[in-house]
Design a protein around this motif. Sequence first.
Motif, PDB file in Angstrom:
ATOM      1  N   TRP A 118      14.716  -3.230 -16.128  1.00  0.00           N
ATOM      2  CA  TRP A 118      15.690  -3.516 -17.243  1.00  0.00           C
ATOM      3  C   TRP A 118      17.366  -2.987 -17.103  1.00  0.00           C
ATOM      4  CZ3 TRP A 118      18.562  -1.338 -21.093  1.00  0.00           C
ATOM      5  CH2 TRP A 118      19.172  -2.080 -22.257  1.00  0.00           C
ATOM      6  N   MET A 119      17.237  -1.761 -16.508  1.00  0.00           N
ATOM      7  CA  MET A 119      18.635  -0.780 -17.060  1.00  0.00           C
ATOM      8  C   MET A 119      19.135  -2.026 -15.428  1.00  0.00           C
ATOM      9  SD  MET A 119      19.599   0.877 -18.274  1.00  0.00           S
ATOM     10  CE  MET A 119      21.119   1.347 -18.018  1.00  0.00           C
ATOM     11  N   HIS A 120      18.864  -1.717 -14.085  1.00  0.00           N
ATOM     12  CA  HIS A 120      19.256  -2.750 -13.415  1.00  0.00           C
ATOM     13  C   HIS A 120      19.679  -4.222 -13.682  1.00  0.00           C
ATOM     14  CE1 HIS A 120      20.494  -4.475  -9.202  1.00  0.00           C
ATOM     15  NE2 HIS A 120      19.466  -4.938  -9.211  1.00  0.00           N
ATOM     16  N   GLN A 121      19.310  -5.063 -14.260  1.00  0.00           N
ATOM     17  CA  GLN A 121      19.609  -6.314 -14.611  1.00  0.00           C
ATOM     18  C   GLN A 121      20.737  -6.360 -15.926  1.00  0.00           C
ATOM     19  OE1 GLN A 121      15.416  -7.465 -16.739  1.00  0.00           O
ATOM     20  NE2 GLN A 121      14.778  -8.832 -14.910  1.00  0.00           N
ATOM     21  N   GLN A 122      20.821  -5.133 -16.331  1.00  0.00           N
ATOM     22  CA  GLN A 122      22.060  -5.046 -17.388  1.00  0.00           C
ATOM     23  C   GLN A 122      22.745  -4.860 -16.897  1.00  0.00           C
ATOM     24  OE1 GLN A 122      22.026  -5.850 -20.534  1.00  0.00           O
ATOM     25  NE2 GLN A 122      19.550  -6.769 -20.202  1.00  0.00           N
ATOM     26  N   ARG A 123      23.315  -4.207 -15.767  1.00  0.00           N
ATOM     27  CA  ARG A 123      23.877  -3.897 -14.964  1.00  0.00           C
ATOM     28  C   ARG A 123      24.351  -5.152 -14.017  1.00  0.00           C
ATOM     29  NH1 ARG A 123      21.330   1.490 -13.702  1.00  0.00           N
ATOM     30  NH2 ARG A 123      22.634   3.027 -14.461  1.00  0.00           N
ATOM     31  N   MET A 124      23.095  -5.759 -14.207  1.00  0.00           N
ATOM     32  CA  MET A 124      23.843  -7.539 -12.197  1.00  0.00           C
ATOM     33  C   MET A 124      24.860  -8.234 -13.665  1.00  0.00           C
ATOM     34  SD  MET A 124      23.290  -6.104  -9.529  1.00  0.00           S
ATOM     35  CE  MET A 124      23.752  -7.919  -9.209  1.00  0.00           C
ATOM     36  N   ARG A 125      24.066  -8.122 -14.698  1.00  0.00           N
ATOM     37  CA  ARG A 125      25.186  -8.923 -15.790  1.00  0.00           C
ATOM     38  C   ARG A 125      25.967  -8.961 -16.227  1.00  0.00           C
ATOM     39  NH1 ARG A 125      19.440  -9.839 -20.091  1.00  0.00           N
ATOM     40  NH2 ARG A 125      18.072 -10.529 -18.359  1.00  0.00           N
ATOM     41  N   GLY A 126      26.372  -7.246 -16.375  1.00  0.00           N
ATOM     42  CA  GLY A 126      27.810  -7.205 -16.520  1.00  0.00           C
ATOM     43  C   GLY A 126      28.493  -7.576 -15.691  1.00  0.00           C
ATOM     44  N   ALA A 127      27.981  -7.110 -14.028  1.00  0.00           N
ATOM     45  CA  ALA A 127      29.324  -7.542 -12.569  1.00  0.00           C
ATOM     46  C   ALA A 127      29.356  -8.838 -12.759  1.00  0.00           C
ATOM     47  CB  ALA A 127      28.042  -6.643 -11.706  1.00  0.00           C
ATOM     48  N   GLN A 128      28.230  -9.823 -13.055  1.00  0.00           N
ATOM     49  CA  GLN A 128      28.460 -11.408 -12.582  1.00  0.00           C
ATOM     50  C   GLN A 128      29.416 -11.372 -14.068  1.00  0.00           C
ATOM     51  OE1 GLN A 128      24.512 -12.362 -13.801  1.00  0.00           O
ATOM     52  NE2 GLN A 128      24.499 -12.246 -11.101  1.00  0.00           N
ATOM     53  N   SER A 129      29.457 -11.357 -15.224  1.00  0.00           N
ATOM     54  CA  SER A 129      30.444 -11.624 -16.350  1.00  0.00           C
ATOM     55  C   SER A 129      31.697 -11.450 -16.495  1.00  0.00           C
ATOM     56  CB  SER A 129      30.048 -11.578 -17.625  1.00  0.00           C
ATOM     57  OG  SER A 129      30.324  -9.875 -18.166  1.00  0.00           O
ATOM     58  N   GLY A 130      31.899 -10.032 -14.690  1.00  0.00           N
ATOM     59  CA  GLY A 130      33.014  -9.008 -15.315  1.00  0.00           C
ATOM     60  C   GLY A 130      33.487  -8.355 -15.760  1.00  0.00           C
ATOM     61  N   ARG A 131      33.010  -7.908 -16.898  1.00  0.00           N
ATOM     62  CA  ARG A 131      32.770  -6.359 -17.444  1.00  0.00           C
ATOM     63  C   ARG A 131      32.447  -5.175 -17.200  1.00  0.00           C
ATOM     64  NH1 ARG A 131      29.090  -7.622 -22.651  1.00  0.00           N
ATOM     65  NH2 ARG A 131      27.518  -8.266 -21.152  1.00  0.00           N
ATOM     66  N   PRO A 132      33.331  -4.314 -16.889  1.00  0.00           N
ATOM     67  CA  PRO A 132      32.525  -3.367 -16.474  1.00  0.00           C
ATOM     68  C   PRO A 132      30.776  -2.610 -17.022  1.00  0.00           C
ATOM     69  CG  PRO A 132      34.428  -2.763 -18.435  1.00  0.00           C
ATOM     70  CD  PRO A 132      33.592  -3.969 -18.644  1.00  0.00           C
ATOM     71  N   ARG A 133      30.587  -1.973 -15.581  1.00  0.00           N
ATOM     72  CA  ARG A 133      29.275  -2.017 -14.961  1.00  0.00           C
ATOM     73  C   ARG A 133      28.463  -1.467 -16.721  1.00  0.00           C
ATOM     74  NH1 ARG A 133      27.587  -1.145  -9.622  1.00  0.00           N
ATOM     75  NH2 ARG A 133      26.576   0.163 -10.091  1.00  0.00           N
ATOM     76  N   ASP A 134      29.181  -0.595 -16.936  1.00  0.00           N
ATOM     77  CA  ASP A 134      28.184  -0.029 -18.477  1.00  0.00           C
ATOM     78  C   ASP A 134      29.399   0.000 -19.156  1.00  0.00           C
ATOM     79  OD1 ASP A 134      26.976   1.712 -16.598  1.00  0.00           O
ATOM     80  OD2 ASP A 134      28.322   2.616 -15.922  1.00  0.00           O
ATOM     81  N   PHE A 135      29.264  -0.340 -19.722  1.00  0.00           N
ATOM     82  CA  PHE A 135      29.631  -0.537 -21.609  1.00  0.00           C
ATOM     83  C   PHE A 135      28.913  -0.472 -22.474  1.00  0.00           C
ATOM     84  CE2 PHE A 135      26.986  -4.787 -20.226  1.00  0.00           C
ATOM     85  CZ  PHE A 135      26.628  -4.846 -21.233  1.00  0.00           C
ATOM     86  N   VAL A 136      29.469  -0.197 -23.199  1.00  0.00           N
ATOM     87  CA  VAL A 136      28.778  -0.654 -25.244  1.00  0.00           C
ATOM     88  C   VAL A 136      30.242  -1.338 -25.809  1.00  0.00           C
ATOM     89  CG1 VAL A 136      29.341   1.305 -27.330  1.00  0.00           C
ATOM     90  CG2 VAL A 136      29.319   2.155 -24.486  1.00  0.00           C
ATOM     91  N   ASP A 137      28.835  -2.292 -26.564  1.00  0.00           N
ATOM     92  CA  ASP A 137      28.844  -3.002 -27.310  1.00  0.00           C
ATOM     93  C   ASP A 137      29.105  -2.905 -29.242  1.00  0.00           C
ATOM     94  OD1 ASP A 137      28.713  -5.617 -25.572  1.00  0.00           O
ATOM     95  OD2 ASP A 137      26.516  -6.082 -26.339  1.00  0.00           O
ATOM     96  N   GLY A 138      29.721  -3.424 -29.825  1.00  0.00           N
ATOM     97  CA  GLY A 138      30.764  -2.281 -31.189  1.00  0.00           C
ATOM     98  C   GLY A 138      31.829  -3.151 -31.714  1.00  0.00           C
ATOM     99  N   GLU A 139      32.026  -3.367 -32.626  1.00  0.00           N
ATOM    100  CA  GLU A 139      32.459  -4.044 -33.300  1.00  0.00           C
ATOM    101  C   GLU A 139      34.269  -2.871 -34.069  1.00  0.00           C
ATOM    102  OE1 GLU A 139      32.172  -4.277 -38.207  1.00  0.00           O
ATOM    103  OE2 GLU A 139      30.756  -4.576 -36.623  1.00  0.00           O
ATOM    104  N   VAL A 140      35.680  -3.721 -33.435  1.00  0.00           N
ATOM    105  CA  VAL A 140      36.422  -3.091 -34.015  1.00  0.00           C
ATOM    106  C   VAL A 140      36.585  -2.996 -34.780  1.00  0.00           C
ATOM    107  CG1 VAL A 140      39.333  -2.830 -33.751  1.00  0.00           C
ATOM    108  CG2 VAL A 140      37.297  -3.268 -31.660  1.00  0.00           C
TER     109      VAL A 140
END
Length: 173
Positions: A118-140
Amino acid sequence: MAGVAEIAVLVALGNALGVLPTIGLLVAAAALGVWLLRREGRRTLREFTEAARLRRPADKEVSDGMLLAAAGVLIIVPGFISGVAGLLLLLPPVRAVVRKRMMRAAEKRSKQMQDRLWMHQQRMRGAQSGRPRDFVDGEVVTVDEDPPAPGTGPTVLPPRSVQAERLDEPPRH
């Protein structure tokens, strides 16, 4: 290390009983082990066939078969420690205990592998979408300079762990 222990037990028994009785015990234990192995193997095969006929999972029968194979190897290897371990594995109650521990270890390992995947899949999705590899979803949230008048803004509650620590106020729901 196990080989040293096997040799030490053989030497100790050879000194206590003599060479011929020690060899006789080894042969008798192997013969008993082979007989028990055949009997338990047939029983496990019948149970496996019955499970297949009823179309139910045969995990118990498959793991018993693996443990019986391990018992056979331990019985064939010359030595009293391995022979006793093999004979113990041939006993259904001992096999049940070992099977439960083996299944728990397999489930734990499976959970670890699922988490890693699961962690690997999350990192791969982040890399494919252009987002940083380690990210935190949040709200401003923007903060005004002047705080709102009391009672006009939303009520913000502390996390439950903080609520539990605050004994002077009743918990809000």
